[in-house]
Design an enzyme around this catalytic site. Structure first.
Site, PDB file in Angstrom:
ATOM      1  N   TYR A  73      -9.383 -11.096  -6.714  1.00 48.00           N
ATOM      2  CA  TYR A  73      -8.478 -11.058  -7.863  1.00 48.00           C
ATOM      3  C   TYR A  73      -8.655 -12.266  -8.767  1.00 48.00           C
ATOM      4  CZ  TYR A  73      -6.335  -7.198  -5.411  1.00 48.00           C
ATOM      5  OH  TYR A  73      -6.142  -5.998  -4.788  1.00 48.00           O
TER       6      TYR A  73
ATOM      7  N   HIS B 207      -3.401  -9.466   3.577  1.00 50.98           N
ATOM      8  CA  HIS B 207      -4.828  -9.569   3.858  1.00 50.98           C
ATOM      9  C   HIS B 207      -5.055 -10.500   5.040  1.00 50.98           C
ATOM     10  CE1 HIS B 207      -6.064  -8.393  -0.524  1.00 50.98           C
ATOM     11  NE2 HIS B 207      -5.861  -7.346   0.243  1.00 50.98           N
TER      12      HIS B 207
ATOM     13  N   HIS C 208      -4.047   2.630  -5.097  1.00 48.81           N
ATOM     14  CA  HIS C 208      -3.881   1.175  -5.093  1.00 48.81           C
ATOM     15  C   HIS C 208      -3.618   0.592  -6.477  1.00 48.81           C
ATOM     16  CE1 HIS C 208      -4.346   0.554  -0.983  1.00 48.81           C
ATOM     17  NE2 HIS C 208      -5.496  -0.072  -0.899  1.00 48.81           N
TER      18      HIS C 208
ATOM     19  N   ARG D   1       0.854  -1.177   0.000  1.00 49.49           N
ATOM     20  CA  ARG D   1       0.000   0.000   0.000  1.00 49.49           C
ATOM     21  C   ARG D   1       0.897   1.236   0.000  1.00 49.49           C
ATOM     22  NH1 ARG D   1      -1.858  -3.611   3.973  1.00 49.49           N
ATOM     23  NH2 ARG D   1      -3.973  -4.415   3.609  1.00 49.49           N
TER      24      ARG D   1
ATOM     25  N   ARG E 201      -0.709  -1.783  -6.609  1.00 49.84           N
ATOM     26  CA  ARG E 201      -0.986  -2.913  -5.711  1.00 49.84           C
ATOM     27  C   ARG E 201      -1.962  -3.884  -6.379  1.00 49.84           C
ATOM     28  NH1 ARG E 201      -1.163  -4.575  -0.285  1.00 49.84           N
ATOM     29  NH2 ARG E 201      -3.196  -5.162   0.538  1.00 49.84           N
TER      30      ARG E 201
ATOM     31  N   LYS F  64      -1.951  -3.078   8.025  1.00 49.19           N
ATOM     32  CA  LYS F  64      -3.100  -2.686   8.840  1.00 49.19           C
ATOM     33  C   LYS F  64      -3.135  -3.491  10.134  1.00 49.19           C
ATOM     34  CE  LYS F  64      -6.175  -1.203   5.093  1.00 49.19           C
ATOM     35  NZ  LYS F  64      -7.498  -1.428   4.433  1.00 49.19           N
TER      36      LYS F  64
END
Length: 311
Positions: free
Chosen positions: A290, A281, A255, A159, A258, A183
């Site tokens: 994806y 994730h 993004h 990110r 990414r 995150k």
């Protein structure tokens, strides 16, 4: 508490909007959207013979949701996201009326907005990414920094916030990895490709020392013109400027690289759980979007290339 009776829908809508303005501090744009949605709701109820807020039943709310999605004599169908927003406004109206003692029941309590359609991330084709990274930047320290930043973003799938948060000690050139702070405070080690390492080395040796002299000697990898840590907004502008210079007409976002990183890995045969780890994730469900992109690409190729695809 004594319960008021006979309040019209329009009166309660006005009271609810005042409540949002005065007690909730709701933004002007949100208030405008809610007012528009609730005017449509009031008109819908009136067309069905309902003007008293206490006479509204769950079926009326459900019917309004259907009208939002399918349209009616006076309105075109709304997009799923707009219909969901309108139902949120209606639910808020009835929750307010019930909590304030205006109505004995909340007819919208069990009526839920539809789940928003899952939007596929936007990814650039491989050729566009290569053109973006291969277009020669102007000379100077910032040009070397920008090149290193873009190469790193695509090489690692970081990110933008993770990239600008990198410190010099987070890069291990010998192991060809970077340590990213994701995150929720989760850290992950991600491999770095050789072109990105070479761009980083050129920047760290030839440009960063010059930029660092203008600041206080902080540990950040990517520095701005004043020697401080590069901001997320400035990094996004680097991407947008590079895309324009490369002649890429598709819209870019923070993004973009990414999403391109993840999509190209999946298309290249990478296991979705490996991509999950690389992206940081928490759930593989997030990464599986994806795979939808890949399936859509396969369908497009099949539809245009197979002689019996449309038969």
């Amino acid at each position: 508490m004594a319960r008021a009776r006979g309040r019209s829908v329009d009166q309660v809508v006005a009271a609810y909007l005042d409540h949002l303005t005065v007690e909730r501090g709701t933004s002007h744009n949100t208030l405008d959207s809610y007012a528009r949605d609730l005017r449509r709701y009031a008109a819908h109820l009136q067309a069905h013979g309902v003007t008293d807020i206490g006479a509204v039943e769950p079926g009326h709310v459900t019917a309004f949701g259907v009208a939002l999605r399918e349209g009616d004599a006076d309105h075109r169908p709304l997009a799923a996201s707009s219909a969901a927003r309108a139902l949120v406004a209606v639910r808020g109206l009835h929750r307010f009326a019930h909590a304030d003692g205006i109505t004995e029941h909340d007819p919208a309590r069990d009526v839920h907005p539809p789940a928003p359609a899952r939007r596929l991330p936007k990814a650039l084709p491989v050729d566009d990414v290569l053109r973006l990274l291969g277009t020669p930047p102007p000379d100077g320290e910032r040009a070397l920094r920008d090149r290193a930043l873009l190469e790193l973003l695509y090489s690692t799938g970081a990110r933008i916030s993770e990239a600008v948060g990198l410190d010099v000690d987070d890069i291990d050139a010998e192991e060809r990895t970077v340590l990213l702070d994701g995150k929720g405070g989760r850290q992950r080690l991600v491999p770095v490709g050789r072109p990105a390492l070479e761009a980083l080395d050129a920047y760290l040796v030839r440009a960063r020392p010059v930029l660092a002299k203008r600041g206080r000697g902080g540990p950040a990898v990517f520095l701005n013109a004043r020697g401080g840590r590069l901001s997320r907004q400035s990094a996004w502008q680097v991407l947008k400027t590079a895309a324009a210079r490369a002649g890429i007409t598709a819209s870019v976002s923070p993004h973009t690289l990414r999403h391109s990183f993840a999509t190209h890995l999946i298309e290249g045969g990478a296991d979705v759980r490996v991509v999950q780890e690389l992206l940081g994730h928490a759930s593989v469900t997030t990464t599986q979007v994806y795979t939808l992109i890949t399936v859509n690409t396969l369908r497009e190729v099949y539809a245009t290339a197979h002689p019996r695809a449309l038969g």
